[in-house]
Design a protein around this motif. Structure first.
Motif, PDB file in Angstrom:
ATOM      1  N   LEU A  84       0.986  -1.172  -0.123  1.00 38.33           N
ATOM      2  CA  LEU A  84      -0.007  -0.093  -0.025  1.00 38.33           C
ATOM      3  C   LEU A  84       0.783   1.422  -0.233  1.00 38.33           C
ATOM      4  N   GLY A  85       2.188   1.098  -0.243  1.00 34.42           N
ATOM      5  CA  GLY A  85       3.048   2.251  -0.695  1.00 34.42           C
ATOM      6  C   GLY A  85       3.982   2.735   0.417  1.00 34.42           C
ATOM      7  N   LEU A  86       3.936   1.964   1.546  1.00 32.70           N
ATOM      8  CA  LEU A  86       4.747   2.465   2.823  1.00 32.70           C
ATOM      9  C   LEU A  86       6.090   1.837   2.534  1.00 32.70           C
ATOM     10  N   GLU A  87       6.997   2.523   2.263  1.00 32.25           N
ATOM     11  CA  GLU A  87       8.283   2.061   1.932  1.00 32.25           C
ATOM     12  C   GLU A  87       9.470   2.140   3.198  1.00 32.25           C
ATOM     13  N   ARG A  88       9.187   3.167   3.920  1.00 28.20           N
ATOM     14  CA  ARG A  88      10.115   3.435   5.375  1.00 28.20           C
ATOM     15  C   ARG A  88       9.514   4.062   6.395  1.00 28.20           C
ATOM     16  N   VAL A  89       9.632   3.707   7.619  1.00 28.53           N
ATOM     17  CA  VAL A  89       9.277   4.659   8.724  1.00 28.53           C
ATOM     18  C   VAL A  89      10.357   5.255   9.298  1.00 28.53           C
ATOM     19  N   TRP A  90      10.144   6.451   9.597  1.00 27.25           N
ATOM     20  CA  TRP A  90      11.279   7.185  10.529  1.00 27.25           C
ATOM     21  C   TRP A  90      10.932   7.077  11.928  1.00 27.25           C
ATOM     22  N   GLN A  91      11.909   7.056  12.784  1.00 29.34           N
ATOM     23  CA  GLN A  91      11.618   7.215  14.149  1.00 29.34           C
ATOM     24  C   GLN A  91      12.797   8.299  14.545  1.00 29.34           C
ATOM     25  N   SER A  92      12.219   9.250  15.254  1.00 27.41           N
ATOM     26  CA  SER A  92      13.247  10.252  15.916  1.00 27.41           C
ATOM     27  C   SER A  92      13.296   9.766  17.424  1.00 27.41           C
ATOM     28  N   VAL A  93      14.334   9.866  17.804  1.00 26.94           N
ATOM     29  CA  VAL A  93      14.808   9.350  19.055  1.00 26.94           C
ATOM     30  C   VAL A  93      15.860  10.209  19.795  1.00 26.94           C
ATOM     31  N   VAL A  94      15.857  10.363  21.008  1.00 27.26           N
ATOM     32  CA  VAL A  94      16.983  10.930  21.857  1.00 27.26           C
ATOM     33  C   VAL A  94      17.903   9.888  22.383  1.00 27.26           C
ATOM     34  N   CYS A  95      19.080  10.116  22.081  1.00 27.53           N
ATOM     35  CA  CYS A  95      19.866   9.015  22.473  1.00 27.53           C
ATOM     36  C   CYS A  95      20.073   9.229  23.909  1.00 27.53           C
ATOM     37  N   ALA A  96      20.093   7.962  24.703  1.00 29.71           N
ATOM     38  CA  ALA A  96      20.238   7.807  26.120  1.00 29.71           C
ATOM     39  C   ALA A  96      21.588   7.961  26.646  1.00 29.71           C
ATOM     40  N   VAL A 191       9.715 -12.740  11.230  1.00 31.60           N
ATOM     41  CA  VAL A 191      10.226 -11.475  10.639  1.00 31.60           C
ATOM     42  C   VAL A 191      11.094 -10.746  11.847  1.00 31.60           C
ATOM     43  N   GLY A 192      12.070 -10.324  11.277  1.00 31.37           N
ATOM     44  CA  GLY A 192      12.953  -9.375  12.409  1.00 31.37           C
ATOM     45  C   GLY A 192      12.422  -8.210  12.558  1.00 31.37           C
ATOM     46  N   THR A 193      11.648  -7.970  13.654  1.00 35.90           N
ATOM     47  CA  THR A 193      11.083  -6.623  13.597  1.00 35.90           C
ATOM     48  C   THR A 193      12.033  -5.777  14.687  1.00 35.90           C
ATOM     49  N   ARG A 194      13.086  -6.201  15.216  1.00 34.20           N
ATOM     50  CA  ARG A 194      14.029  -5.472  15.860  1.00 34.20           C
ATOM     51  C   ARG A 194      15.229  -5.141  14.980  1.00 34.20           C
ATOM     52  N   ALA A 195      15.778  -3.814  15.084  1.00 28.79           N
ATOM     53  CA  ALA A 195      16.919  -3.413  14.280  1.00 28.79           C
ATOM     54  C   ALA A 195      17.727  -2.765  15.420  1.00 28.79           C
ATOM     55  N   GLN A 196      18.906  -2.566  14.865  1.00 32.06           N
ATOM     56  CA  GLN A 196      20.081  -1.987  15.768  1.00 32.06           C
ATOM     57  C   GLN A 196      20.841  -0.850  14.891  1.00 32.06           C
ATOM     58  N   VAL A 205      24.797   2.149  20.777  1.00 35.34           N
ATOM     59  CA  VAL A 205      24.086   1.113  20.276  1.00 35.34           C
ATOM     60  C   VAL A 205      22.859   1.417  20.589  1.00 35.34           C
ATOM     61  N   HIS A 206      21.481   1.507  19.782  1.00 36.64           N
ATOM     62  CA  HIS A 206      20.289   1.453  20.451  1.00 36.64           C
ATOM     63  C   HIS A 206      19.532   0.256  19.716  1.00 36.64           C
ATOM     64  N   THR A 207      18.601  -0.363  20.233  1.00 35.80           N
ATOM     65  CA  THR A 207      17.636  -1.424  19.380  1.00 35.80           C
ATOM     66  C   THR A 207      16.384  -0.521  19.253  1.00 35.80           C
ATOM     67  N   PHE A 208      15.865  -0.695  18.044  1.00 32.37           N
ATOM     68  CA  PHE A 208      14.464  -0.290  17.852  1.00 32.37           C
ATOM     69  C   PHE A 208      13.526  -1.602  17.445  1.00 32.37           C
ATOM     70  N   THR A 209      12.335  -1.288  17.696  1.00 31.66           N
ATOM     71  CA  THR A 209      11.397  -2.469  17.433  1.00 31.66           C
ATOM     72  C   THR A 209      10.397  -1.829  16.339  1.00 31.66           C
ATOM     73  N   LEU A 210      10.247  -2.530  15.363  1.00 26.61           N
ATOM     74  CA  LEU A 210       9.088  -2.082  14.092  1.00 26.61           C
ATOM     75  C   LEU A 210       7.954  -3.040  14.674  1.00 26.61           C
ATOM     76  N   ASP A 211       6.762  -1.873  14.770  1.00 27.61           N
ATOM     77  CA  ASP A 211       5.351  -2.769  15.095  1.00 27.61           C
ATOM     78  C   ASP A 211       5.050  -3.242  13.848  1.00 27.61           C
ATOM     79  N   PRO A 212       5.059  -4.691  13.607  1.00 20.90           N
ATOM     80  CA  PRO A 212       4.636  -5.370  12.317  1.00 20.90           C
ATOM     81  C   PRO A 212       3.097  -5.060  11.870  1.00 20.90           C
ATOM     82  N   TYR A 213       2.342  -4.642  13.022  1.00 22.65           N
ATOM     83  CA  TYR A 213       0.919  -4.406  12.860  1.00 22.65           C
ATOM     84  C   TYR A 213       0.505  -2.769  12.802  1.00 22.65           C
TER      85      TYR A 213
END
Ligand SMILES: [Zn+2]
Length: 264
Positions: A84-96, A191-196, A205-213
């Motif tokens: 449906l056209g979603l190629e990527r998601v951006w997440q804005s974070v503050v480094c802990a 599916v690998g929903t975690r990325a570093q 190094v930070h780990t992000f979780t992509l919501d598959p839903y």
């Protein structure tokens, strides 16, 4: 296109799937399924049943989609978002670590996929009661354990995955539950929903979780706005506009914007 797991039909594992054409009608059906009353697994089933044209060589039905293993359902939801056209998601974070903000991009098509292991969709766990036969959990199983606290849900899910009625009544120790979980993980598609990613400032190094839903949250507001703009210009019906492939709808919207720019 192939599922990492697949459905069994007539004694054969069938992995083929296809979505319906990416028109406004499909987007509307997805938005309506997502907004329907019910639990998360029920909404995922509604959305996938509406979106799929083919599931294992046959039209999808509610029971088959609800009974797909969790890995296949997550895979399909991610692929549907891309369809449906979603190629990527951006997440804005503050480094802990250093406090600097940074943006991080997750590409939907690059999400790693692990195919099912040997024996799919069945597994065997070595427990204190000997070897127990298992099957992978489905959307229906997820739905059945909703509302339980985490420890109860883990145990209830493990019991549901036991193939044998008698085995389901056995007491399961923590070690048994772990053995069951590991045996299921070994055959489950995933599916690998975690990325570093590393912070560009300090390298932490930070780990992000992509919501598959994630596409359950899209809603239909943008679609109504687009239909409105096209209808106001061309006087086509809602049905005609929704039947347009998404790419063609976008071109008309571009032309409307262009014409407006020329007038202004
Ligand atoms: Zn940092």
């Amino acid at each position: 296109m192939e599922l990492p797991g697949g459905v069994w039909r007539d004694g054969q594992r069938r992995r083929r799937y296809a979505f319906r054409p990416p028109t406004g009608e499909l987007e509307m059906a997805v938005a309506e399924g997502a907004a329907a009353a019910g639990s998360l697994p029920a909404r995922v089933t509604a959305v996938l049943t509406a979106a799929l044209a083919d599931l294992g060589g046959a039209p999808p039905d509610h029971a088959t989609v609800h009974g797909l293993c969790v890995g296949d359902r997550q895979f399909l939801m991610l692929r549907l978002a891309a369809w449906l056209g979603l190629e990527r998601v951006w997440q804005s974070v503050v480094c802990a670590s250093c406090g600097e903000p940074f943006d991080f991009c997750l590409e939907y098509r690059r999400v790693p996929v692990k195919a099912a292991g040997a024996g799919y969709p069945h597994a065997q766990a070595k427990t204190s009661h000997g070897r127990l036969a298992l099957r992978l959990p489905s959307g229906a199983d997820q739905e059945a354990v909703l509302g339980l606290d985490e420890a109860e849900a883990v145990e209830a899910l493990a019991r549901r995955c036991l193939m044998d009625d008698e085995a389901r009544r056995l007491p399961l120790s923590v070690a048994d539950l772990q053995a069951i979980e590991q045996a299921l993980e070994a055959v489950a598609p995933e599916v690998g929903t975690r990325a570093q990613t590393a912070c560009p400032q300090c390298g932490a190094v930070h780990t992000f979780t992509l919501d598959p839903y994630g596409c359950l949250g899209w809603g239909a507001e943008h679609l109504f706005a687009e239909v409105h703009r096209i209808a106001a210009t061309y006087h086509w019906s809602e049905g005609e506009i929704l039947a347009l492939p998404r790419a063609r709808r976008r071109r008309y919207l571009g032309l409307i914007d262009q014409a407006r720019g020329m007038v202004g």
